[in-house]
Scaffold this active site. Structure first.
Site, mmCIF file in Angstrom:
data_model
loop_
_atom_site.group_PDB
_atom_site.id
_atom_site.type_symbol
_atom_site.label_atom_id
_atom_site.label_comp_id
_atom_site.label_asym_id
_atom_site.label_seq_id
_atom_site.Cartn_x
_atom_site.Cartn_y
_atom_site.Cartn_z
ATOM 1 N N ARG A 115 74.514 -4.622 -25.057
ATOM 2 C CA ARG A 115 73.852 -5.485 -26.059
ATOM 3 C C ARG A 115 73.729 -6.939 -25.602
ATOM 4 N NH1 ARG A 115 76.689 -2.013 -29.327
ATOM 5 N NH2 ARG A 115 75.234 -0.480 -30.162
ATOM 6 N N LYS A 137 60.877 -14.468 -20.678
ATOM 7 C CA LYS A 137 60.144 -13.210 -20.899
ATOM 8 C C LYS A 137 60.623 -12.208 -19.868
ATOM 9 C CE LYS A 137 55.491 -14.570 -22.153
ATOM 10 N NZ LYS A 137 54.100 -14.222 -21.841
ATOM 11 N N GLU A 179 49.016 -20.089 -9.359
ATOM 12 C CA GLU A 179 49.704 -20.373 -10.641
ATOM 13 C C GLU A 179 50.001 -21.880 -10.748
ATOM 14 O OE1 GLU A 179 50.269 -18.368 -13.236
ATOM 15 O OE2 GLU A 179 50.379 -16.318 -12.453
ATOM 16 N N LYS A 221 55.998 -25.732 -17.209
ATOM 17 C CA LYS A 221 56.437 -24.486 -17.844
ATOM 18 C C LYS A 221 57.612 -24.758 -18.784
ATOM 19 C CE LYS A 221 56.802 -19.871 -18.242
ATOM 20 N NZ LYS A 221 56.520 -18.558 -17.726
ATOM 21 N N GLU A 231 55.500 -17.849 -27.790
ATOM 22 C CA GLU A 231 54.074 -17.753 -27.490
ATOM 23 C C GLU A 231 53.228 -17.592 -28.746
ATOM 24 O OE1 GLU A 231 53.259 -15.380 -24.054
ATOM 25 O OE2 GLU A 231 51.126 -15.272 -24.516
ATOM 26 N N ARG A 235 52.112 -21.990 -25.963
ATOM 27 C CA ARG A 235 52.464 -21.241 -24.748
ATOM 28 C C ARG A 235 51.280 -20.412 -24.245
ATOM 29 N NH1 ARG A 235 58.268 -18.163 -23.518
ATOM 30 N NH2 ARG A 235 57.703 -17.415 -21.456
ATOM 31 N N ASN A 239 48.173 -18.846 -20.228
ATOM 32 C CA ASN A 239 47.397 -17.641 -19.903
ATOM 33 C C ASN A 239 46.019 -17.970 -19.335
ATOM 34 O OD1 ASN A 239 49.424 -15.894 -20.683
ATOM 35 N ND2 ASN A 239 48.771 -15.905 -22.809
ATOM 36 N N HIS A 242 44.294 -15.549 -17.092
ATOM 37 C CA HIS A 242 45.025 -14.279 -17.171
ATOM 38 C C HIS A 242 44.300 -13.205 -17.976
ATOM 39 C CE1 HIS A 242 48.158 -16.600 -15.351
ATOM 40 N NE2 HIS A 242 48.989 -15.578 -15.345
ATOM 41 N N HIS A 246 44.274 -10.059 -15.782
ATOM 42 C CA HIS A 246 44.981 -8.807 -16.089
ATOM 43 C C HIS A 246 44.022 -7.621 -16.096
ATOM 44 C CE1 HIS A 246 48.664 -10.854 -18.114
ATOM 45 N NE2 HIS A 246 48.803 -10.735 -16.804
ATOM 46 N N HIS A 259 48.978 -10.581 -8.195
ATOM 47 C CA HIS A 259 48.783 -11.171 -9.524
ATOM 48 C C HIS A 259 48.068 -12.535 -9.435
ATOM 49 C CE1 HIS A 259 49.580 -12.371 -13.617
ATOM 50 N NE2 HIS A 259 50.177 -13.460 -13.169
HETATM 51 N N1 LIG Z 1 58.204 -13.004 -17.129
HETATM 52 C C1 LIG Z 1 57.182 -13.798 -16.923
HETATM 53 O O1 LIG Z 1 56.976 -14.778 -17.645
HETATM 54 C C2 LIG Z 1 56.284 -13.514 -15.769
HETATM 55 C C3 LIG Z 1 55.307 -14.454 -15.398
HETATM 56 C C4 LIG Z 1 54.529 -14.179 -14.271
HETATM 57 C C5 LIG Z 1 54.706 -13.006 -13.561
HETATM 58 N N2 LIG Z 1 55.644 -12.095 -13.954
HETATM 59 C C6 LIG Z 1 55.860 -10.848 -13.220
HETATM 60 O O2 LIG Z 1 56.177 -11.161 -11.873
HETATM 61 C C7 LIG Z 1 55.840 -10.061 -11.045
HETATM 62 C C8 LIG Z 1 55.229 -10.560 -9.753
HETATM 63 O O3 LIG Z 1 56.166 -11.350 -9.093
HETATM 64 P P1 LIG Z 1 55.994 -11.798 -7.567
HETATM 65 O O4 LIG Z 1 54.619 -12.249 -7.333
HETATM 66 O O5 LIG Z 1 57.118 -12.707 -7.277
HETATM 67 O O6 LIG Z 1 56.095 -10.419 -6.775
HETATM 68 P P2 LIG Z 1 57.335 -9.614 -6.161
HETATM 69 O O7 LIG Z 1 58.533 -9.747 -6.993
HETATM 70 O O8 LIG Z 1 56.831 -8.244 -5.891
HETATM 71 O O9 LIG Z 1 57.568 -10.344 -4.764
HETATM 72 C C9 LIG Z 1 56.588 -10.262 -3.769
HETATM 73 C C10 LIG Z 1 57.144 -9.740 -2.446
HETATM 74 O O10 LIG Z 1 57.809 -10.798 -1.763
HETATM 75 C C11 LIG Z 1 59.118 -10.400 -1.357
HETATM 76 N N3 LIG Z 1 59.907 -11.640 -1.351
HETATM 77 C C12 LIG Z 1 60.479 -12.257 -2.405
HETATM 78 N N4 LIG Z 1 61.004 -13.427 -2.019
HETATM 79 C C13 LIG Z 1 60.787 -13.559 -0.699
HETATM 80 C C14 LIG Z 1 61.084 -14.570 0.256
HETATM 81 N N5 LIG Z 1 61.688 -15.712 -0.097
HETATM 82 N N6 LIG Z 1 60.700 -14.365 1.545
HETATM 83 C C15 LIG Z 1 60.046 -13.227 1.904
HETATM 84 N N7 LIG Z 1 59.716 -12.257 1.042
HETATM 85 C C16 LIG Z 1 60.087 -12.424 -0.250
HETATM 86 C C17 LIG Z 1 59.488 -9.377 -2.409
HETATM 87 O O11 LIG Z 1 60.512 -8.524 -1.983
HETATM 88 C C18 LIG Z 1 58.168 -8.638 -2.582
HETATM 89 O O12 LIG Z 1 57.967 -7.709 -1.545
HETATM 90 C C19 LIG Z 1 54.916 -9.184 -11.857
HETATM 91 O O13 LIG Z 1 55.572 -7.989 -12.197
HETATM 92 C C20 LIG Z 1 54.629 -10.003 -13.117
HETATM 93 O O14 LIG Z 1 54.438 -9.197 -14.253
HETATM 94 C C21 LIG Z 1 56.434 -12.344 -15.036
HETATM 95 ZN ZN LIG Z 2 50.644 -15.323 -14.090
#
Ligand SMILES: NC(=O)c1ccc[n+]([C@@H]2O[C@H](COP(=O)([O-])OP(=O)(O)OC[C@H]3O[C@@H](n4cnc5c(N)ncnc54)[C@H](O)[C@@H]3O)[C@@H](O)[C@H]2O)c1
Ligand SMILES: [Zn+2]
Length: 358
Positions: A115, A137, A179, A221, A231, A235, A239, A242, A246, A259
Site C-alpha cells: 500500500r 505520474k 521535450e 515542470k 492535471e 498541467r 501536452n 502530445h 500519441h 516518444h
Molecule cells: N510519467 C510521466 O509523466 C511521463 C512523461 C513522459 C514520458 N513518460 C514515459 O517515459 C517513457 C519513455 O522514457 P524514455 O524516453 O526515457 O525511454 P526509455 O526508458 O526506454 O530509455 C531509452 C533507452 O535508453 C537507455 N538508457 C537510459 N539511460 C541511459 C544512459 N544514461 N545512457 C545510455 N542509455 C541509457 C534505456 O535503457 C533505454 O534503452 C514512456 O513509457 C513514457 O510513457 C512518462
Molecule cells: Zn512527452
C-alpha cells in the site's frame, strides 16, 4: 547545483540538478528506511551503477528488461515478488534508476507495494530528467493502450545528474531535446532562443549548456505540477504536441518513433493548426518549424493517414467527454487550450504538417 521544489498535497520534494549527485544518493534516503531496493535496466546499471553501488550498504538491485512492451503489470508483479523474497516490508524504500520506462513502472510499484513505500527517482535519459520522473505520474501499459493504469504518487526527491547524459545514444538525446523545446514554446521564450541559436553546442552536449537546458525545463515542470498536480487545467499545457504525437505512436505500434520524435511531429501539426486558425503568426510558426527541423532528422511521417490519426484521437486519455483538446501556441512562450476544432481544418493541418521536413 540547481534545486526546484515541487509542492503538492501529497508532499513537497526537491528536484536537484547536479553533476555527480549519483555519488550522494545516500543523503536522500531517510535514515529510518529499512531495506533499499533499486529497479534499473542492465545497460544503465553497467554504465552508471558503480557510482551508486557502494554508498547504500546491502542495496538489492532488481533488473527490469526495459522497453515499452515490458512496461506491463506482469513485470511489476515479478518485481514485487522479488522484493518479498528478499525481505521487503513497509519500511523498505525503492530507487528508480533509468529512463522514463523505469521511472514509470518503479514509481507505480512503490505506490502500491504494501500500500505504498517511499521512492527516490533517479532519471537517466534526458526525457526522464526533464519530464517523466517529475510530477508523480506513474503507470504501465495495457494491450489496449499506453499508460492506461497508474497512480499519482510523488517521490521523496528527483536526483538529476547531467553527467549520465554523456552515454545516451544520439537519437535518444535528440528525442529528449524535443521535450525541452516544448517547454520553450509553451512558457519560456529565452529557452526557445537558446535552442534556436546554439544548436551546434546543444547537439555536441556542451556541459554548461546541457545543465542550463535541463535546469530550465525542470523548473517549468516543477512549477506547473506545483500549481496543478492532478492535471485539471494548467498541467495540460505540458501536452503541447502530445495529442497528435500519441496518435502517431499508437498508429505505428510504438515501433517507428521515439516518444520525443512523435511529439516533434505533433508540435509541427499543432503549430500549423494554430497558424490556420489565425492564432499564431507565420513568422513565429516558421521559427518553431526551423528549430524542430534543426534537431532532426525525424523518422518520416508522410505515409500516415490523417483520417486514421483523427480516429485515434477519440481514444486518447486527453479526450475528455468526447472533446479533443489541443494545446496551441499563440506566440513563442505562450499557449492556449482549445477544443471543438473543425475536423476539416484539423485534417488540413495534419496533412500539411506530415509533408513537412520531407
Ligand atoms: N510519467 C510521466 O509523466 C511521463 C512523461 C513522459 C514520458 N513518460 C514515459 O517515459 C517513457 C519513455 O522514457 P524514455 O524516453 O526515457 O525511454 P526509455 O526508458 O526506454 O530509455 C531509452 C533507452 O535508453 C537507455 N538508457 C537510459 N539511460 C541511459 C544512459 N544514461 N545512457 C545510455 N542509455 C541509457 C534505456 O535503457 C533505454 O534503452 C514512456 O513509457 C513514457 O510513457 C512518462
Ligand atoms: Zn512527452
Amino acid at each position: 547545483m540547481h534545486r526546484f521544489d515541487v509542492r503538492t498535497a501529497q508532499r513537497t520534494y526537491p528536484c536537484v540538478v547536479e553533476r555527480g549527485i549519483l555519488r550522494r544518493v545516500s543523503e536522500f534516503v531517510p535514515s529510518s528506511a529499512g531495506k533499499i531496493f533499486l529497479v534499473t535496466t542492465e545497460d544503465v546499471w553497467t554504465l552508471h551503477g558503480a557510482e551508486i553501488g557502494g554508498q547504500l550498504g546491502d542495496l538489492r538491485v532488481l533488473f527490469f528488461a526495459g522497453g515499452e512492451v515490458n512496461k506491463r503489470l506482469a513485470a511489476l508483479e515479478a518485481l514485487a515478488e522479488q522484493m518479498v523474497e528478499y525481505g521487503a516490508d513497509r519500511t523498505s524504500a525503492l530507487i528508480a534508476f533509468g529512463g522514463g520506462i523505469v521511472t514509470d513502472i518503479a514509481g507505480f510499484l512503490a505506490s502500491i507495494f504494501m500500500r505504498s513505500i517511499d521512492v527516490l527517482q533517479i532519471p537517466t535519459t534526458l526525457l526522464a530528467q526533464v519530464d517523466a520522473a517529475i510530477g508523480g505520474k506513474t503507470g504501465v501499459n495495457l494491450v489496449s493502450g499506453k499508460n492506461l493504469i497508474g497512480t499519482f504518487y510523488q517521490p521523496l526527491a528527483v536526483l538529476i545528474d547531467p553527467d549520465v547524459i554523456a552515454t545516451l545514444p544520439d537519437r535518444e538525446y535528440r528525442a529528449g531535446l524535443f521535450e525541452v523545446l516544448k517547454c520553450g514554446v509553451i512558457r519560456d521564450r529565452p529557452l526557445f532562443d537558446l535552442l534556436a541559436n546554439l544548436s551546434d553546442e546543444v547537439l555536441s552536449r556542451k556541459p554548461d549548456l546541457v545543465d542550463d537546458l535541463i535546469a530550465r525545463a525542470v523548473r517549468i515542470k516543477a512549477e506547473i505540477v506545483s500549481a496543478d498536480e492532478r492535471e485539471s487545467d494548467l498541467r495540460r499545457i505540458l501536452n503541447f504536441g502530445h495529442t497528435i504525437g500519441h496518435a502517431i505512436e499508437a498508429e505505428t505500434q510504438y515501433a517507428q518513433f521515439l516518444h520525443g520524435e512523435a511529439v516533434a511531429w505533433g508540435m509541427l501539426t499543432a503549430t500549423r493548426l494554430a497558424e490556420l486558425l489565425g492564432m499564431l503568426n507565420s513568422d513565429n510558426a516558421g521559427e518553431v518549424r526551423r528549430v524542430i527541423c534543426r534537431y532532426g532528422p525525424l523518422p518520416p511521417a508522410k505515409h500516415l493517414s490523417p483520417d486514421r490519426l483523427i480516429e485515434r484521437l477519440a481514444a486518447d486519455k486527453k479526450t475528455l467527454q468526447g472533446k479533443i483538446h489541443f494545446v496551441l501556441p499563440t506566440a513563442i512562450g505562450e499557449v492556449k487550450i482549445i477544443s471543438g476544432i473543425d475536423v476539416g481544418i484539423l485534417r488540413q493541418a495534419i496533412a500539411a504538417s506530415l509533408q513537412e521536413l520531407s
